[in-house]
Design a protein around this motif. Structure first.
Motif, mmCIF file in Angstrom:
data_model
loop_
_atom_site.group_PDB
_atom_site.id
_atom_site.type_symbol
_atom_site.label_atom_id
_atom_site.label_comp_id
_atom_site.label_asym_id
_atom_site.label_seq_id
_atom_site.Cartn_x
_atom_site.Cartn_y
_atom_site.Cartn_z
ATOM 1 N N PRO A 52 0.847 -1.190 0.000
ATOM 2 C CA PRO A 52 0.000 0.000 0.000
ATOM 3 C C PRO A 52 0.887 1.246 0.000
ATOM 4 O O PRO A 52 2.049 1.170 0.411
ATOM 5 N N PRO A 53 0.366 2.382 -0.431
ATOM 6 C CA PRO A 53 1.184 3.600 -0.438
ATOM 7 C C PRO A 53 1.653 3.984 0.964
ATOM 8 O O PRO A 53 0.894 3.901 1.924
ATOM 9 N N GLY A 54 2.913 4.356 1.071
ATOM 10 C CA GLY A 54 3.431 4.976 2.279
ATOM 11 C C GLY A 54 3.755 4.074 3.449
ATOM 12 O O GLY A 54 4.117 4.572 4.504
ATOM 13 N N ARG A 55 3.625 2.747 3.324
ATOM 14 C CA ARG A 55 3.855 1.889 4.485
ATOM 15 C C ARG A 55 4.933 0.827 4.231
ATOM 16 O O ARG A 55 5.149 -0.043 5.063
ATOM 17 N N GLN A 56 5.622 0.908 3.112
ATOM 18 C CA GLN A 56 6.591 -0.126 2.764
ATOM 19 C C GLN A 56 7.681 -0.273 3.819
ATOM 20 O O GLN A 56 8.089 -1.381 4.140
ATOM 21 N N ALA A 57 8.144 0.826 4.405
ATOM 22 C CA ALA A 57 9.219 0.760 5.410
ATOM 23 C C ALA A 57 8.801 -0.066 6.618
ATOM 24 O O ALA A 57 9.608 -0.815 7.177
ATOM 25 N N LEU A 58 7.525 0.043 7.030
ATOM 26 C CA LEU A 58 7.049 -0.746 8.168
ATOM 27 C C LEU A 58 7.100 -2.235 7.855
ATOM 28 O O LEU A 58 7.495 -3.037 8.695
ATOM 29 N N TYR A 59 6.695 -2.619 6.640
ATOM 30 C CA TYR A 59 6.726 -4.035 6.272
ATOM 31 C C TYR A 59 8.157 -4.539 6.144
ATOM 32 O O TYR A 59 8.467 -5.654 6.555
ATOM 33 N N GLU A 60 9.042 -3.722 5.583
ATOM 34 C CA GLU A 60 10.442 -4.131 5.465
ATOM 35 C C GLU A 60 11.082 -4.279 6.845
ATOM 36 O O GLU A 60 11.820 -5.224 7.096
ATOM 37 N N LYS A 61 10.759 -3.373 7.761
ATOM 38 C CA LYS A 61 11.295 -3.437 9.119
ATOM 39 C C LYS A 61 10.870 -4.740 9.801
ATOM 40 O O LYS A 61 11.657 -5.380 10.500
ATOM 41 N N ASN A 62 9.608 -5.125 9.610
ATOM 42 C CA ASN A 62 9.075 -6.315 10.257
ATOM 43 C C ASN A 62 9.239 -7.592 9.429
ATOM 44 O O ASN A 62 8.825 -8.661 9.849
ATOM 45 N N ARG A 63 9.804 -7.482 8.244
ATOM 46 C CA ARG A 63 10.175 -8.608 7.374
ATOM 47 C C ARG A 63 9.003 -9.498 6.968
ATOM 48 O O ARG A 63 9.043 -10.706 7.129
ATOM 49 N N TYR A 64 7.947 -8.870 6.459
ATOM 50 C CA TYR A 64 6.874 -9.643 5.834
ATOM 51 C C TYR A 64 6.223 -8.795 4.749
ATOM 52 O O TYR A 64 6.407 -7.581 4.695
ATOM 53 N N SER A 65 5.479 -9.463 3.883
ATOM 54 C CA SER A 65 4.802 -8.783 2.785
ATOM 55 C C SER A 65 3.362 -8.479 3.176
ATOM 56 O O SER A 65 2.690 -9.320 3.771
ATOM 57 N N ARG B 192 -11.532 0.468 12.938
ATOM 58 C CA ARG B 192 -11.688 1.244 11.690
ATOM 59 C C ARG B 192 -10.359 1.383 10.963
ATOM 60 O O ARG B 192 -10.288 1.236 9.739
ATOM 61 N N LEU B 193 -9.311 1.674 11.702
ATOM 62 C CA LEU B 193 -7.987 1.844 11.092
ATOM 63 C C LEU B 193 -7.482 0.525 10.510
ATOM 64 O O LEU B 193 -6.839 0.519 9.453
ATOM 65 N N ALA B 194 -7.786 -0.594 11.151
ATOM 66 C CA ALA B 194 -7.415 -1.903 10.591
ATOM 67 C C ALA B 194 -8.093 -2.095 9.233
ATOM 68 O O ALA B 194 -7.459 -2.533 8.265
ATOM 69 N N PHE B 195 -9.383 -1.748 9.149
ATOM 70 C CA PHE B 195 -10.091 -1.845 7.867
ATOM 71 C C PHE B 195 -9.540 -0.848 6.851
ATOM 72 O O PHE B 195 -9.415 -1.171 5.674
ATOM 73 N N ASP B 196 -9.206 0.360 7.290
ATOM 74 C CA ASP B 196 -8.617 1.338 6.368
ATOM 75 C C ASP B 196 -7.287 0.822 5.820
ATOM 76 O O ASP B 196 -6.998 0.951 4.625
ATOM 77 N N ASN B 197 -6.463 0.228 6.685
ATOM 78 C CA ASN B 197 -5.186 -0.329 6.247
ATOM 79 C C ASN B 197 -5.413 -1.504 5.296
ATOM 80 O O ASN B 197 -4.721 -1.640 4.282
ATOM 81 N N LEU B 198 -6.400 -2.351 5.606
ATOM 82 C CA LEU B 198 -6.763 -3.452 4.714
ATOM 83 C C LEU B 198 -7.221 -2.918 3.367
ATOM 84 O O LEU B 198 -6.776 -3.382 2.309
ATOM 85 N N ASN B 199 -8.114 -1.935 3.387
ATOM 86 C CA ASN B 199 -8.641 -1.390 2.133
ATOM 87 C C ASN B 199 -7.556 -0.745 1.278
ATOM 88 O O ASN B 199 -7.627 -0.795 0.053
ATOM 89 N N ALA B 200 -6.539 -0.160 1.895
ATOM 90 C CA ALA B 200 -5.424 0.422 1.124
ATOM 91 C C ALA B 200 -4.676 -0.668 0.362
ATOM 92 O O ALA B 200 -4.264 -0.465 -0.784
ATOM 93 N N ILE B 201 -4.509 -1.829 0.979
ATOM 94 C CA ILE B 201 -3.839 -2.943 0.300
ATOM 95 C C ILE B 201 -4.724 -3.493 -0.814
ATOM 96 O O ILE B 201 -4.259 -3.738 -1.934
ATOM 97 N N LEU B 202 -6.010 -3.695 -0.504
ATOM 98 C CA LEU B 202 -6.927 -4.175 -1.536
ATOM 99 C C LEU B 202 -6.923 -3.242 -2.741
ATOM 100 O O LEU B 202 -6.829 -3.683 -3.889
ATOM 101 N N GLN B 203 -6.997 -1.939 -2.472
ATOM 102 C CA GLN B 203 -7.011 -0.948 -3.558
ATOM 103 C C GLN B 203 -5.720 -0.989 -4.372
ATOM 104 O O GLN B 203 -5.747 -0.903 -5.594
#
Length: 139
Positions: A14-27, A59-70
C-alpha cells in the motif's frame, strides 16, 4: 531431483507503508493464481503504533486493509475469506461488529473465522483476508 527454482513473490504494497513491512520482514499481500493473500492488518498509525481507542483501532485496521486491496485493484467486495483475531472477544465483540458493519457491505458476505487470542503485539484486533483478483488484475 527437486527443483531449486522458485519464482519471485508478486508483492503488493500500500502507499506509504513499505518501510514498516520491510522493518518487520513480511509482505502486506501477495498475488498468486488469481487470488490476493493479505497479511493480518491491525489498527496501526502511520508510525506503526497502535490506535488507542478500540473502535477507532478497528476502523484503522479496515482502512489499512482497504489500502492494500485498492493497491491490488480490489475492493472489499472481492474478499471471499476473512479471519479475525480479537483480544478478549467476550468483552469486545459487539463493539468491533458495530464497526465491521460499516465496511462489510451487504450479503452475500465472505466466509469468516473469528479467533480469540491473548496477545496481538499491543493491538486488540487484527483482520486477514483472501480476495479474488478481478479479471485483468489476476496474475
Amino acid at each position: 531431483m527437486a527443483s531449486t527454482h522458485t519464482s519471485p513473490r508478486d508483492v503488493v504494497f500500500p502507499p506509504g507503508r513499505q518501510a514498516l513491512y520491510e522493518k518487520n520482514r513480511y509482505s502486506p499481500a501477495i498475488r498468486s493464481n488469481g487470488f490476493l493473500f493479505v497479511s493480518g492488518q491491525v489498527g496501526s498509525r502511520p508510525d506503526g503504533s497502535p490506535e488507542p481507542d478500540y473502535q477507532a483501532q478497528v476502523r484503522l485496521a479496515f482502512d489499512n486493509l482497504n489500502a492494500i486491496l485498492q493497491a491490488a485493484g480490489c475492493t472489499f467486495g472481492d474478499v471471499i475469506d476473512v479471519t479475525v483475531f480479537m483480544v478478549d472477544p467476550e468483552k469486545h465483540f459487539e463493539a468491533a461488529w458495530e464497526v465491521v458493519g460499516e465496511y462489510w457491505g451487504s450479503a452475500p458476505h465472505p466466509t469468516l473465522t473469528g479467533i480469540g487470542v491473548t496477545w496481538l503485539y499491543g493491538f486488540q484486533f487484527e483482520i486477514k483476508v483472501i480476495a479474488k483478483l478481478p479479471e485483468g488484475a489476476a496474475r
